[in-house]
Design an enzyme around this catalytic site. Structure first.
Site, PDB file in Angstrom:
ATOM      1  N   SER A  15      37.728  31.468  35.357  1.00  0.00           N
ATOM      2  CA  SER A  15      37.272  32.743  36.175  1.00  0.00           C
ATOM      3  C   SER A  15      37.652  33.847  35.426  1.00  0.00           C
ATOM      4  CB  SER A  15      37.739  32.617  37.692  1.00  0.00           C
ATOM      5  OG  SER A  15      37.194  33.748  38.302  1.00  0.00           O
ATOM      6  N   THR A  16      38.366  34.850  35.959  1.00  0.00           N
ATOM      7  CA  THR A  16      38.961  36.037  35.349  1.00  0.00           C
ATOM      8  C   THR A  16      39.541  35.856  33.903  1.00  0.00           C
ATOM      9  OG1 THR A  16      39.340  37.065  37.542  1.00  0.00           O
ATOM     10  CG2 THR A  16      40.110  38.287  35.793  1.00  0.00           C
ATOM     11  N   HIS A  56      33.055  31.509  36.644  1.00  0.00           N
ATOM     12  CA  HIS A  56      32.588  32.117  37.841  1.00  0.00           C
ATOM     13  C   HIS A  56      31.988  33.220  37.316  1.00  0.00           C
ATOM     14  CE1 HIS A  56      36.311  30.649  40.422  1.00  0.00           C
ATOM     15  NE2 HIS A  56      35.389  29.509  40.282  1.00  0.00           N
ATOM     16  N   MET A  73      41.353  33.804  38.661  1.00  0.00           N
ATOM     17  CA  MET A  73      42.091  34.153  40.085  1.00  0.00           C
ATOM     18  C   MET A  73      41.874  33.204  40.923  1.00  0.00           C
ATOM     19  SD  MET A  73      41.489  37.722  42.135  1.00  0.00           S
ATOM     20  CE  MET A  73      41.524  38.721  40.714  1.00  0.00           C
ATOM     21  N   ASP A 101      40.505  27.965  42.505  1.00  0.00           N
ATOM     22  CA  ASP A 101      39.468  26.776  42.300  1.00  0.00           C
ATOM     23  C   ASP A 101      39.903  25.982  41.027  1.00  0.00           C
ATOM     24  OD1 ASP A 101      36.844  25.731  42.488  1.00  0.00           O
ATOM     25  OD2 ASP A 101      35.991  27.191  41.179  1.00  0.00           O
TER      26      ASP A 101
END
Length: 357
Positions: A179-180, A206, A298, A301
């Site tokens: 993600s991030t 993401h 973050m 998940d």
């Protein structure tokens, strides 16, 4: 002590709105604003904030140039605001390459359906990025320095329950969730892989729907392996990485050939695409014949999907804290005792080459 933020945007209305939202959090204080990139650089030098929010298109100096200057002269986490268009996607990816750590859509209706939820998400992103400020100091140099040593696979302190792991030579796919910080992390990992890499790869990042085509195109241009956005019916094949499309879910289906199916989001789904959904589908489609890799991001998940795969005997790697932009997703896997090995980002690609080539 409140986190200090500088807001850079050429729209006076948008600046005031961001200031109001952030200052409503007692733990965040906007200490300065700027109307263009050049002014933003000076304000950042003078006020030394923990986080900078940055628009992309501005007069005098654009946000990408400003980020590059900030990361060279006074590095710190930068959150970009982007339009969800094809050109906006390309520009945002350029900003991430320049050193920005994260991005959000400029229209709040595209962040979350509820405006209050969008405000909470913005504050949460700023808080998460503020915790990574010390990492920003070394990011640009780390990106440009190739790995010249053997990859270090470190066993985590919280070891997973003993499971008969499938031998590496028997694996049928590599699954990567992030993600991030993921766009830059995936570039670093995948650029190392040779065209002859013997396994298919599934990527779950993401990212909004309008961004994934441009991101897949960028990865394909940078890498020796083939990278493209996945579509329903795709067959997994060696040396090809399929990127889950934004806004939907990628699931794997078994049979004579393992295929991809793109489906709409189940009710209540938070992440679109979701690492958990893809990983859990691999339990049926590929059983234990998988290496699951969880990179920077973050939240948590990927933890439950990894738990399901690990229970079948799949291999699990997680990125370490020092090299993660946000040590959320990998920490969730490590803390749950699911990771076989914890690696620095620079070691992930070489470890894949060493293990499978």
């Amino acid at each position: 002590m409140a986190l200090r933020v500088v807001v850079v945007d050429d729209s006076g209305f948008f600046r005031r709105r961001i200031v109001e939202i952030l200052n409503a959090d007692i733990g965040i204080e906007v200490v300065g604003t700027a109307a263009n990139g050049l002014e933003g650089i000076e304000v950042v030098k003078r006020l030394n904030p923990d986080v900078v929010t940055m628009d992309i298109e501005m007069p005098v100096m654009d946000g990408i140039t400003a980020v590059r200057r900030i990361m060279a002269e006074s590095p710190r986490p930068v959150l970009m605001f982007s339009t969800l268009t094809t050109e906006g996607a390309r520009a945002t990816l350029d900003a991430l390459d320049a050193g920005a750590m994260d991005f959000l859509p400029k229209r709040f209706s595209e962040i979350a359906k509820d405006e209050d939820a969008a405000k909470v998400m913005l504050r949460r992103r700023v808080r998460a990025l503020a915790r990574t400020r010390h990492q920003a100091l070394s990011r640009p140099a780390a990106r440009e320095r190739p790995s010249t040593h053997e990859p270090e696979l470190t066993a985590p302190s919280a070891r997973r329950a003993p499971v008969s792991a499938t031998p590496l030579h028997s694996l049928r796919a590599v699954l990567i969730g992030t993600s991030t910080g993921g766009p830059v992390a995936l570039q670093e990992v995948l650029k190392v892989l040779p065209k002859s890499f013997p396994l298919p790869i599934i990527l779950v990042q993401h990212m909004p729907a309008s961004f994934t085509p441009a991101f897949a195109e960028r990865l394909n241009n940078l890498c020796q392996i083939e990278v493209r956005e996945a579509v329903s019916g795709d067959v997994l094949k060696p040396g090809c990485a399929l990127l889950a499309p934004g806004g939907q879910q990628l699931v794997l289906e078994g049979g004579a050939q393992t295929r991809v199916r793109i489906q709409e989001n189940p009710p209540g789904t938070i992440y679109k695409p979701s690492v958990d959904i893809t990983f859990q589908s691999a339990v049926t489609a590929l059983k234990s014949q998988v290496l699951a890799v969880v990179l920077t991001g973050m939240g948590a998940d990927g933890r439950e999907g990894t738990r399901a795969l690990q229970g079948q005997g799949a291999h699990v790697w997680a990125q370490d804290a020092a090299s993660s932009v946000v040590f959320g997703m990998p920490a969730a896997v490590i803390d749950a005792g699911l990771a076989d090995h914890v690696l620095a980002l620079k070691d992930v690609g070489p470890a894949l080459v060493k293990g499978f080539c």
